[in-house]
Structures are given as C-alpha cells and as structure tokens.
Scaffold this motif. Structure first.
Motif, PDB file in Angstrom:
ATOM      1  N   MET A   1       7.682  36.048  -9.141  1.00 40.12           N
ATOM      2  CA  MET A   1       7.983  37.535  -8.137  1.00 40.12           C
ATOM      3  C   MET A   1       8.916  37.018  -7.051  1.00 40.12           C
ATOM      4  O   MET A   1       9.515  37.836  -6.367  1.00 40.12           O
ATOM      5  CB  MET A   1       6.818  38.085  -7.879  1.00 40.12           C
ATOM      6  N   ASP A   2       9.198  35.734  -7.042  1.00 38.02           N
ATOM      7  CA  ASP A   2      10.066  35.310  -5.906  1.00 38.02           C
ATOM      8  C   ASP A   2      11.533  35.663  -5.918  1.00 38.02           C
ATOM      9  O   ASP A   2      12.330  35.275  -7.215  1.00 38.02           O
ATOM     10  CB  ASP A   2       9.953  33.881  -5.605  1.00 38.02           C
ATOM     11  N   LYS A   3      12.223  36.499  -5.234  1.00 38.17           N
ATOM     12  CA  LYS A   3      13.334  36.959  -5.325  1.00 38.17           C
ATOM     13  C   LYS A   3      14.540  35.975  -5.438  1.00 38.17           C
ATOM     14  O   LYS A   3      15.462  35.904  -6.292  1.00 38.17           O
ATOM     15  CB  LYS A   3      13.889  38.026  -4.288  1.00 38.17           C
ATOM     16  N   ILE A   4      14.257  34.864  -4.503  1.00 41.74           N
ATOM     17  CA  ILE A   4      15.457  33.705  -4.629  1.00 41.74           C
ATOM     18  C   ILE A   4      15.357  33.087  -5.839  1.00 41.74           C
ATOM     19  O   ILE A   4      16.602  32.821  -6.590  1.00 41.74           O
ATOM     20  CB  ILE A   4      15.212  32.937  -3.596  1.00 41.74           C
ATOM     21  N   GLU A   5      14.205  32.826  -6.480  1.00 44.24           N
ATOM     22  CA  GLU A   5      14.141  32.200  -7.780  1.00 44.24           C
ATOM     23  C   GLU A   5      14.638  33.094  -8.780  1.00 44.24           C
ATOM     24  O   GLU A   5      15.281  32.391  -9.747  1.00 44.24           O
ATOM     25  CB  GLU A   5      12.830  31.768  -7.962  1.00 44.24           C
ATOM     26  N   ASN A   6      14.395  34.152  -9.009  1.00 45.96           N
ATOM     27  CA  ASN A   6      14.876  35.276  -9.797  1.00 45.96           C
ATOM     28  C   ASN A   6      16.445  35.356  -9.984  1.00 45.96           C
ATOM     29  O   ASN A   6      16.992  35.172 -10.864  1.00 45.96           O
ATOM     30  CB  ASN A   6      14.460  36.425  -9.726  1.00 45.96           C
ATOM     31  N   LEU A   7      17.111  35.241  -8.704  1.00 37.14           N
ATOM     32  CA  LEU A   7      18.542  35.411  -8.504  1.00 37.14           C
ATOM     33  C   LEU A   7      19.095  34.160  -9.247  1.00 37.14           C
ATOM     34  O   LEU A   7      20.135  34.157  -9.811  1.00 37.14           O
ATOM     35  CB  LEU A   7      18.690  35.692  -7.094  1.00 37.14           C
ATOM     36  N   TYR A   8      18.289  33.231  -9.072  1.00 36.98           N
ATOM     37  CA  TYR A   8      18.882  31.830  -9.622  1.00 36.98           C
ATOM     38  C   TYR A   8      18.791  31.956 -11.134  1.00 36.98           C
ATOM     39  O   TYR A   8      19.759  31.584 -11.954  1.00 36.98           O
ATOM     40  CB  TYR A   8      17.975  30.529  -9.394  1.00 36.98           C
ATOM     41  N   LEU A   9      17.879  32.363 -11.572  1.00 38.79           N
ATOM     42  CA  LEU A   9      17.543  32.566 -13.167  1.00 38.79           C
ATOM     43  C   LEU A   9      18.778  33.482 -13.633  1.00 38.79           C
ATOM     44  O   LEU A   9      19.304  33.175 -14.865  1.00 38.79           O
ATOM     45  CB  LEU A   9      16.104  32.730 -13.413  1.00 38.79           C
TER      46      LEU A   9
END
Length: 202
Positions: A1-9
């Motif tokens: 649910m972390d935005k930073i992590e999702n943007l990387y993915l």
DNA sequence: CACCAGGAATGTA
DNA sequence: TACATTCATGGT
C-alpha cells in the motif's frame, strides 16, 4: 500500500531494467575499472547532456585517462581540452583531479574507500570543491554501491507530479524515498534510473 | 537564434 | 532558507 513502492513497480513494469546509458550505472556487480569510469562520468555529466559527456569520455579513453590513477598523474592542462564537449571544462578538469586525488591519496584507493562508513565518506566527498549533494550521492550509490537515494531535477519533477511531498530541499526528498524503501542499493539504483528514463520520456 | 542538459559555488536578502 | 548569477559546450 506504500505509494513510493508502487510507483517503482509501475516504472519497472513499463520499462524493465534500466537500459542504454544506465546499463553500466545499474550493472551488478561492477569491476573496479567500471566504478572509476562512473566516478569520472558523474563529474562530466554535471549540467551536461549524455551525448556530450560521451564525446569527452572517448577523448579520455584514447589517452588512457579513464582511471583515477592516470587522471591524478595527468596535468590539468592535458585534461581540459579533452573534455571540452562536456561544458564547464575548466572547472570539470579541476574537479576530476580533486576527486582522483581524494580516492587515490586520501582513501588509498577505491577498494579501501569502499570500507569507509557511508556517513564519513559522504561528508568527505561534500568537503571537496565541485562535489555537491547530487554528485556525492551519484558516486556513493552507483560507484561505491552504498544505499543512498539520489535526488536530481527528474526526481523533483517526479515527486511533484505524484504529489508525494511539497518541497525542493534535498534532504527531505532523500528521506522520503529512503524511509519508504528497503535499504537496498540495487533497488535505489534502478529506481532512480527509471525516474530519469521516464522523465526524459515526457 | 533561444533554450536546455544527471550541478556547484558564491553572493544577496 | 530561497533565489540569482556564473561557468560553456553541442543539440534541437
């Protein structure tokens, strides 16, 4: 649910592993020679486009000046005309000598430098003339494989676009990424490269 | 011909 | 802390 992590993915899904100019900077593992090349490129690429930097790199290669050792031995007047295409060549020639002197003489070589703690190394790099936050972190992350997140103009635009944080200051932005991600230099390398690749794509 | 590209140092308010 | 200026080339 972390935005930073999702943007990387999302970026990785879109581009895969960083290619082109970034294939060396994101390569793992790297030889000592490749690491020295990255340090030299990190200076030459300051406010310059990659194509102009590569012309300078080719000139240096012809003169066997792509190692810190040879860079340190070579007089500044010899380096200056070779790196003309990268812009700010007078300053950059001096900066290359400064960085080479630091790693060869003060650290007793790149291999020894890698053993120094991140905090000390970063402080020492910033004390050098011509090395600011971004260049210091370029060297630490891509050459010395230390887990520091690089903040540049592309990263600032990325943060602004995705409404992650409302500041342009270096430290808060760096903390934003480092607090949200696993402390992994390989991840930091790929993420930052993908941000730049995506930014140039706009 | 004007503007920009993986910045940093210096000076001003 | 936040801007403005300077350094400089090659590409668009």
């Amino acid at each position: 649910m972390d935005k930073i992590e999702n943007l990387y993915l999302a970026l990785f899904k879109k581009y895969g592993k960083p290619q082109g100019q970034w294939s060396l900077w994101c390569k793992r593992p790297k030889t000592l020679k490749e690491k020295e090349l990255i340090i030299i490129e990190s200076i030459l690429t300051q406010r310059a486009n990659w194509k102009n930097v590569q012309m300078a790199i080719e000139n240096l290669r012809k003169e066997n000046l792509l190692s810190l050792e040879s860079m340190l031995k070579s007089p500044t007047e010899k380096i200056t005309p070779l790196i003309r295409s990268s812009g700010f060549y007078t300053q950059k020639a001096q900066r290359l000598k400064t960085v080479a002197e630091f790693f060869i003489n003060k650290c007793k070589g790149l291999k020894m430098a890698e053993k120094i703690s991140l905090d000390i190394l970063r402080k020492d790099l910033l004390a050098l003339n011509g090395i600011g936050d971004e260049t210091a972190d370029d060297i630490l992350l891509y050459a010395l494989e230390k887990p520091v997140f690089v903040i540049d103009e592309y990263t600032r635009r990325f943060v602004l676009k995705n409404k992650l944080l409302d500041t342009k200051a270096y430290k808060p932005l760096q903390k934003l990424f480092e607090d949200s991600l696993k402390k992994d230099y390989a991840l930091y390398q790929d993420y930052h490269a993908l941000i730049v690749i995506d930014g140039k794509n706009q």
